[in-house]
Design an enzyme around this catalytic site. Sequence first.
Site, PDB file in Angstrom:
ATOM      1  N   ASP A   1      46.105  36.507  32.517  1.00  0.00           N
ATOM      2  CA  ASP A   1      44.905  36.503  33.017  1.00  0.00           C
ATOM      3  C   ASP A   1      44.173  35.446  33.441  1.00  0.00           C
ATOM      4  O   ASP A   1      44.348  34.587  32.527  1.00  0.00           O
ATOM      5  CB  ASP A   1      44.123  37.714  32.318  1.00  0.00           C
ATOM      6  CG  ASP A   1      42.874  38.101  32.973  1.00  0.00           C
ATOM      7  OD1 ASP A   1      42.330  37.565  33.990  1.00  0.00           O
ATOM      8  OD2 ASP A   1      42.251  39.170  32.569  1.00  0.00           O
TER       9      ASP A   1
ATOM     10  N   HIS B   1      40.933  35.051  34.701  1.00  0.00           N
ATOM     11  CA  HIS B   1      39.550  35.305  34.893  1.00  0.00           C
ATOM     12  C   HIS B   1      38.843  34.464  33.869  1.00  0.00           C
ATOM     13  O   HIS B   1      38.717  34.750  32.580  1.00  0.00           O
ATOM     14  CB  HIS B   1      38.881  36.673  34.651  1.00  0.00           C
ATOM     15  CG  HIS B   1      39.573  37.680  35.762  1.00  0.00           C
ATOM     16  ND1 HIS B   1      40.816  38.294  35.615  1.00  0.00           N
ATOM     17  CD2 HIS B   1      39.226  38.098  36.902  1.00  0.00           C
ATOM     18  CE1 HIS B   1      41.028  38.951  36.889  1.00  0.00           C
ATOM     19  NE2 HIS B   1      39.789  38.813  37.590  1.00  0.00           N
TER      20      HIS B   1
END
Length: 146
Positions: A13, A15
């Site tokens: 990920d 983000h």
Amino acid sequence: MPRTVILGVIGSDAHVVGITILEQALSAAGFEVVNLGVQTSQADFVGAAKSHDAEAVLVSSLYGHARQDCEGFHDRLAEAGVDVPTYVGGNLAVGQDDFESTREQFREMGFDRVFDAETDPEEAIAALRRDLKITTTEGEQVRVDG
């Protein structure tokens, strides 16, 4: 003396916005934050928790694959002798429509606290203070006069 917490985004990920907001909120609340950034491996979380003598580990994931990324995480912590409260939060499952079911899955995986992506950072900080038995001293209390 500030309490040290480890913060990062697990797995593949990338983000970063959520942990940036959380890092700022935790720092403003008096915590020493070790931000591991994005695409962090379980081994990096464990190593940082051990080397910084952390009092909690906060795992973020927004791309929906946290279950796979967190599988075996608590076994790794235990093997390293790290016994601290663990938190996970974000958009933890693809297509999650029943967050209580998701919360239960992560609690069964060993996480002490499980938050959805809409959680206000202050809610997580309040839980962290309770879990670490941090009390507000008189000097920190805010006076409210009518």
